[in-house]
Design a protein around this motif. Structure first.
Motif, PDB file in Angstrom:
ATOM      1  N   TRP A 185       0.725  11.228 -35.052  1.00 48.01           N
ATOM      2  CA  TRP A 185      -0.222  12.082 -34.323  1.00 48.01           C
ATOM      3  C   TRP A 185      -1.648  11.594 -34.507  1.00 48.01           C
ATOM      4  CZ3 TRP A 185      -0.175  15.850 -30.775  1.00 48.01           C
ATOM      5  CH2 TRP A 185      -1.347  16.594 -30.592  1.00 48.01           C
TER       6      TRP A 185
ATOM      7  N   ASP B 121      -2.272   8.213 -32.464  1.00 53.31           N
ATOM      8  CA  ASP B 121      -2.370   8.242 -31.001  1.00 53.31           C
ATOM      9  C   ASP B 121      -1.941   9.600 -30.468  1.00 53.31           C
ATOM     10  OD1 ASP B 121      -2.626   7.643 -28.364  1.00 53.31           O
ATOM     11  OD2 ASP B 121      -1.189   5.990 -28.333  1.00 53.31           O
TER      12      ASP B 121
ATOM     13  N   GLN C  26      -2.884  11.215 -27.852  1.00 48.16           N
ATOM     14  CA  GLN C  26      -2.791  11.306 -26.399  1.00 48.16           C
ATOM     15  C   GLN C  26      -1.445  10.806 -25.877  1.00 48.16           C
ATOM     16  OE1 GLN C  26      -4.897  12.947 -24.463  1.00 48.16           O
ATOM     17  NE2 GLN C  26      -6.021  13.426 -26.344  1.00 48.16           N
ATOM     18  N   THR C  27      -0.818   9.894 -26.571  1.00 49.02           N
ATOM     19  CA  THR C  27       0.519   9.457 -26.159  1.00 49.02           C
ATOM     20  C   THR C  27       1.552  10.546 -26.430  1.00 49.02           C
ATOM     21  OG1 THR C  27       0.040   7.109 -26.475  1.00 49.02           O
ATOM     22  CG2 THR C  27       2.349   7.767 -26.583  1.00 49.02           C
ATOM     23  N   LEU C  28       1.413  11.223 -27.561  1.00 49.24           N
ATOM     24  CA  LEU C  28       2.372  12.270 -27.915  1.00 49.24           C
ATOM     25  C   LEU C  28       2.170  13.538 -27.089  1.00 49.24           C
ATOM     26  CD1 LEU C  28       2.389  11.922 -31.803  1.00 49.24           C
ATOM     27  CD2 LEU C  28       4.114  11.109 -30.192  1.00 49.24           C
ATOM     28  N   LYS C  29       0.911  13.872 -26.811  1.00 46.83           N
ATOM     29  CA  LYS C  29       0.610  15.100 -26.082  1.00 46.83           C
ATOM     30  C   LYS C  29      -0.565  14.843 -25.139  1.00 46.83           C
ATOM     31  CE  LYS C  29       0.382  20.080 -27.017  1.00 46.83           C
ATOM     32  NZ  LYS C  29       0.408  21.108 -28.074  1.00 46.83           N
ATOM     33  N   PRO C  30      -0.293  14.201 -24.004  1.00 44.48           N
ATOM     34  CA  PRO C  30      -1.376  13.810 -23.093  1.00 44.48           C
ATOM     35  C   PRO C  30      -2.218  15.006 -22.646  1.00 44.48           C
ATOM     36  CG  PRO C  30       0.694  12.783 -22.453  1.00 44.48           C
ATOM     37  CD  PRO C  30       1.023  13.777 -23.510  1.00 44.48           C
TER      38      PRO C  30
END
Length: 330
Positions: free
Chosen positions: A296, A299, A301-305
């Protein structure tokens, strides 16, 4: 054949939602029990009405093929049937309305002194505050509400941005969180357990990843949890965690998050003082482990854009240190 398969799929899909962590039929709280009884009454009454309509329709169709034109319409009998149907409809609707009214009243009725917990909907997570007249004893957590078993809990619901809806189906019904307005919801757990909830009002890109857990525990366990949450951040840290704290305070993290006991006092993101003790991160997105914390942080934004946490540049050593720091904040 395709129609049969479709109907079977719909039935199985509906049955699949009748149990598990998030089911309005698997009730463990007084308000949810009242709602289940109301839903059950609605279901059986509507089922009986549907069956009567189908039987009447079949009878009319059969009779229209067997009777001649002169006897198809029997004036007095038709008028009696229609009048009876209208009267029955009025009685049923009135009865269901009264049942709904009294169920709503019973849901809002306190059985004792209620604990007050403030819940604010963010995009896309839940800010949870345990108010106290002594501000030193007040604290915040995120995406996880602890409550004592067998006691009423009054949730004071607010929204920081758009309309959200708080829903833990095993404990209570839905209640909207409206910007600029404070709503309340009474919940009560009759047995210990972990009950999953969800935002039930579309609130943006990550609406489906806005879960919440309600942890119901006995009075002694709840008191211990309260005491642990009021303590400032852990002072027992190894060298790696201590290095992680230095990195955390030197980076933009401290501008958005609070870790009580340090000069990190940001309020944009969740309070991280005891983040390592929570069951999930990202509002139910991932189980709280050191690996998921590192993923988390590296990155988000990859996990929760679309979430409001930016990517903070870290070296591999800094990432290991910060993830260790987060892990020991219990």
């Amino acid at each position: 054949m395709k129609v049969v398969k479709l109907l079977l799929y719909l039935v199985l899909s509906g049955v699949a939602g009748c149990s598990g962590l998030q089911s309005a039929l698997d009730v463990h709280g007084t308000p949810a029990t009242h709602l289940k009884h109301l839903m059950t009454a609605f279901f059986w009454i509507c089922a009986i009405v549907w069956l009567l309509v189908i039987v009447t329709l079949i009878y009319a169709l059969v009779r229209s093929h067997t009777a001649d034109a002169s006897t198809q319409l029997d004036g007095p009998r038709t008028r009696i049937a229609v009048s009876g149907a209208v009267a029955a409809t009025a009685v049923i609707i009135t009865g269901l309305t009264i049942a709904s009214f009294y169920t709503t009243r019973s849901i809002d009725t306190r059985m004792g002194d209620a604990i007050t917990i403030a819940v604010k909907g963010e995009q896309w997570w839940w800010r949870v505050r345990y108010p106290n007249p002594d501000w030193v004893l007040e604290f915040e957590t995120a995406n996880e509400i602890h409550i004592p078993v067998g006691r009423d809990v009054r949730l004071q619901l607010e929204s920081a941005n758009v309309i959200h809806s708080f829903w833990v189906p095993s404990l209570a019904g839905k209640q909207d969180l409206v910007p600029g307005r404070s709503n309340t919801l009474l919940i009560r757990a009759e047995r210990p357990g972990v009950y999953r909830g969800q935002c039930a009002e579309f609130c943006g890109l990550q609406h489906s990843h806005m879960g919440i857990l309600v942890v119901a525990e006995d009075e002694a366990s709840f008191s211990r949890w309260l005491a642990s949450q009021r303590v400032v951040r852990s002072r027992t840290m190894d060298d790696e965690a201590a290095a992680g704290e230095r990195v955390f305070l030197a980076k933009p993290c401290a501008a958005c998050h609070t870790v009580r006991g340090t000069f990190a006092t940001g309020i944009s993101g969740p309070d991280l003082t005891h983040v390592g003790s929570r069951r999930t991160i990202g509002a139910g997105l991932l189980e709280t482990t050191r690996g998921s914390l590192a993923a988390w942080i590296a990155d988000p934004q990859t996990l929760k854009p679309g979430n409001n946490m930016p990517m903070v540049p870290l070296t591999s050593d800094e990432l290991r240190q910060v993830s260790r720091y987060m892990d020991v904040l219990r």
